[in-house]
Write a protein that holds these residues in place. Structure first.
Motif, PDB file in Angstrom:
ATOM      1  N   GLN A   1      41.318  44.439  54.079  1.00  0.00           N
ATOM      2  CA  GLN A   1      40.388  45.562  53.930  1.00  0.00           C
ATOM      3  C   GLN A   1      41.102  46.819  53.429  1.00  0.00           C
ATOM      4  OE1 GLN A   1      37.061  45.265  54.038  1.00  0.00           O
ATOM      5  NE2 GLN A   1      37.678  43.124  54.211  1.00  0.00           N
TER       6      GLN A   1
ATOM      7  N   ARG B   1      41.684  46.268  49.772  1.00  0.00           N
ATOM      8  CA  ARG B   1      40.407  46.422  49.057  1.00  0.00           C
ATOM      9  C   ARG B   1      40.045  47.901  48.922  1.00  0.00           C
ATOM     10  NH1 ARG B   1      36.912  46.988  45.851  1.00  0.00           N
ATOM     11  NH2 ARG B   1      34.717  46.575  46.238  1.00  0.00           N
ATOM     12  N   ALA B   2      40.259  48.678  49.978  1.00  0.00           N
ATOM     13  CA  ALA B   2      39.944  50.108  49.938  1.00  0.00           C
ATOM     14  C   ALA B   2      40.835  50.851  48.942  1.00  0.00           C
ATOM     15  CB  ALA B   2      40.093  50.720  51.326  1.00  0.00           C
ATOM     16  N   ASN B   3      42.056  50.386  48.756  1.00  0.00           N
ATOM     17  CA  ASN B   3      42.973  51.021  47.804  1.00  0.00           C
ATOM     18  C   ASN B   3      42.908  50.386  46.423  1.00  0.00           C
ATOM     19  OD1 ASN B   3      44.095  52.993  49.549  1.00  0.00           O
ATOM     20  ND2 ASN B   3      45.256  51.374  50.562  1.00  0.00           N
ATOM     21  N   HIS B   4      41.919  49.540  46.192  1.00  0.00           N
ATOM     22  CA  HIS B   4      41.660  48.902  44.900  1.00  0.00           C
ATOM     23  C   HIS B   4      42.839  48.063  44.400  1.00  0.00           C
ATOM     24  CE1 HIS B   4      38.007  51.216  44.721  1.00  0.00           C
ATOM     25  NE2 HIS B   4      38.702  52.330  44.935  1.00  0.00           N
TER      26      HIS B   4
ATOM     27  N   HIS C   1      36.718  42.877  44.870  1.00  0.00           N
ATOM     28  CA  HIS C   1      35.713  42.626  45.906  1.00  0.00           C
ATOM     29  C   HIS C   1      35.581  41.133  46.213  1.00  0.00           C
ATOM     30  CE1 HIS C   1      32.149  43.104  48.313  1.00  0.00           C
ATOM     31  NE2 HIS C   1      31.524  42.203  47.553  1.00  0.00           N
TER      32      HIS C   1
END
Length: 114
Positions: A36, A39-42, A46
């Motif tokens: 996660q 994912r939040a830091n790209h 997704h």
């Protein structure tokens, strides 16, 4: 092999499985959190995030189910062969033993403690 030796071997195996399933649950939870964060830091996309989290959630649920089963086996053993005088003392001693073994018990059954 006498019955007592067989029972002792089964208890050790059950306890080892209990410790390893706790480790697996913690590891799956930590990897899910890491996914996660990535994912939040790209760092990952997704779809990759969803696939990894679903797989880790399945591992986490399986490990927790195994914790419940092996915990019930351990509880049955300690009710017959208690570690302390009272129920609270047995739980405290088992909890301490489990916390120490989460760190010190080798991953492999053939491994030795240092």
């Amino acid at each position: 092999m006498p019955d007592e030796q067989v029972a002792a071997t089964r208890r050790r195996t059950s306890y080892r499985l209990h410790v390893l399933s706790w480790r697996l649950a913690f590891l799956a939870g930590a990897l899910t959190a890491l996914t996660q964060v990535l994912r939040a830091n790209h760092v990952i996309g997704h779809l990759a995030s969803v696939v990894v989290v679903v797989a880790l959630a399945a591992v986490f649920c399986g490990a927790l189910l195994l914790v419940l089963v092996t915990g019930a086996i351990q509880a049955a053993h300690f009710s017959v062969n208690p570690l302390g005088r009272g129920a609270v003392q047995r739980q405290v001693r088992f909890g301490r033993m489990l916390l120490v073994d989460l760190v010190t018990l080798p991953w492999s059954p053939q491994g030795h403690r240092r």
